[in-house]
Motif scaffolding. Sequence first.
Motif, PDB file in Angstrom:
ATOM      1  N   UNK A  21      -2.109   7.703   0.320  1.00 16.23           N
ATOM      2  CA  UNK A  21      -1.942   9.128   0.645  1.00 16.23           C
ATOM      3  C   UNK A  21      -0.891   9.376   1.726  1.00 16.23           C
ATOM      4  N   UNK A  22      -0.815   8.443   2.665  1.00 22.30           N
ATOM      5  CA  UNK A  22       0.082   8.659   3.799  1.00 22.30           C
ATOM      6  C   UNK A  22       1.552   8.567   3.387  1.00 22.30           C
ATOM      7  N   UNK A  23       1.821   7.869   2.309  1.00 19.65           N
ATOM      8  CA  UNK A  23       3.209   7.588   1.950  1.00 19.65           C
ATOM      9  C   UNK A  23       3.699   8.288   0.691  1.00 19.65           C
ATOM     10  N   UNK A  24       2.771   8.712  -0.149  1.00 15.09           N
ATOM     11  CA  UNK A  24       3.187   9.073  -1.499  1.00 15.09           C
ATOM     12  C   UNK A  24       4.080  10.308  -1.531  1.00 15.09           C
ATOM     13  N   UNK A  25       3.845  11.247  -0.637  1.00 19.89           N
ATOM     14  CA  UNK A  25       4.680  12.449  -0.661  1.00 19.89           C
ATOM     15  C   UNK A  25       6.135  12.102  -0.363  1.00 19.89           C
ATOM     16  N   UNK A  26       6.321  11.243   0.635  1.00 20.22           N
ATOM     17  CA  UNK A  26       7.685  10.859   1.004  1.00 20.22           C
ATOM     18  C   UNK A  26       8.354  10.067  -0.120  1.00 20.22           C
ATOM     19  N   UNK A  27       7.586   9.189  -0.747  1.00 27.67           N
ATOM     20  CA  UNK A  27       8.114   8.416  -1.865  1.00 27.67           C
ATOM     21  C   UNK A  27       8.584   9.357  -2.972  1.00 27.67           C
ATOM     22  N   UNK A  84       0.831  -1.209   0.000  1.00 19.95           N
ATOM     23  CA  UNK A  84       0.000   0.000   0.000  1.00 19.95           C
ATOM     24  C   UNK A  84       0.866   1.260   0.000  1.00 19.95           C
ATOM     25  N   UNK A  85       2.087   1.128  -0.544  1.00 15.89           N
ATOM     26  CA  UNK A  85       3.036   2.219  -0.433  1.00 15.89           C
ATOM     27  C   UNK A  85       2.575   3.463  -1.193  1.00 15.89           C
ATOM     28  N   UNK A  86       1.670   3.290  -2.131  1.00 23.48           N
ATOM     29  CA  UNK A  86       1.268   4.445  -2.924  1.00 23.48           C
ATOM     30  C   UNK A  86       0.027   5.125  -2.368  1.00 23.48           C
ATOM     31  N   UNK A 104      -0.494  -3.141  -4.967  1.00 25.70           N
ATOM     32  CA  UNK A 104      -1.840  -3.576  -5.340  1.00 25.70           C
ATOM     33  C   UNK A 104      -2.866  -2.451  -5.252  1.00 25.70           C
ATOM     34  N   UNK A 105      -2.414  -1.220  -4.995  1.00 24.94           N
ATOM     35  CA  UNK A 105      -3.355  -0.108  -4.949  1.00 24.94           C
ATOM     36  C   UNK A 105      -2.653   1.167  -5.396  1.00 24.94           C
ATOM     37  N   UNK A 106      -3.425   2.035  -6.018  1.00 25.21           N
ATOM     38  CA  UNK A 106      -2.859   3.296  -6.505  1.00 25.21           C
ATOM     39  C   UNK A 106      -3.993   4.297  -6.651  1.00 25.21           C
ATOM     40  N   UNK A 107      -3.718   5.557  -6.311  1.00 27.07           N
ATOM     41  CA  UNK A 107      -4.752   6.589  -6.416  1.00 27.07           C
ATOM     42  C   UNK A 107      -4.226   7.741  -7.263  1.00 27.07           C
ATOM     43  N   UNK A 108      -5.054   8.782  -7.417  1.00 27.90           N
ATOM     44  CA  UNK A 108      -4.630   9.907  -8.253  1.00 27.90           C
ATOM     45  C   UNK A 108      -3.457  10.653  -7.625  1.00 27.90           C
ATOM     46  N   UNK A 109      -3.316  10.575  -6.301  1.00 31.94           N
ATOM     47  CA  UNK A 109      -2.159  11.217  -5.663  1.00 31.94           C
ATOM     48  C   UNK A 109      -0.865  10.559  -6.135  1.00 31.94           C
TER      49      UNK A 109
END
Lengths: 119, 147
Positions: free
Chosen positions: A29-35, A25-27, A59-64
Amino acid sequence: MASSESRLRVRKEDGITQVEFVDRNILDEANIQRIGEEISEIIDGDARPKLLISFSNVDHLSSAALGTLITIHNRLKQKGGQLRLANIDPQIYEVFMITKLNKLFDIHESRDEAMESFA
Amino acid sequence: MSDGPAENQRPSPRQKASVRLHRFPEDLPAVQTEVLEAVSAHEYPGASEFALRLVLEEAISNAFRHGNKSKPDLHVDVEWTVEPDRVVISVEDQGAGFDPESLPDPTDDDRLELPSGRGVMLIHAYMTDVSYNERGNRVTMVYKRPS
């Protein structure tokens, strides 16, 4: 290259930096900015970066996450670098199709195929 | 309406509930988890869970960022009803509202390289029906189980 707290696995092979995500679930909202910040540091550290991002654990991805990938794409383009995406789950690939971002990104089925595609 | 995200100590996921969220993204995962557990209890396919998880994130993110303009004193209300053949989710922010028809198409060639503006499009792509209240600060999303 990545710190002990990194959520990325990074290795360099034949001048190509390969990035994988540690968590499924790395992508989110909680993680994407840091990534995005971590990958930007990788881009900044290379004169003409060649970057391969593998989605094999995702296994998951959003517009962020899409936004972060576009920002990475734009930064690489500015530096004359190259970006490839690979190992994208069919459900996630559908998100790229809906948004037509499959036209913007150079997407390959496998890591090996993506590696061979770099100029 | 309960205050804060869905709680961890519960015997089973609620099929129908209302929660008030105060923090983003911190409050998002608990709501996603409870709704998806309720959906899973009805044995919806994996593709349904993917779609519902995605639209929850998009709608709640839009509510906090664009609706409430990330003001920390404003909240977002989320309601859901999970039934055997359909899921209904409403997300309401405290902002002035917006006109969904006014949004530019993010798939236009000259907009493809813009990093934002895809959330509403994805909601419409994955949901069976999407509607807004007159003010435009509440979205109601209906997902029907695939036949």
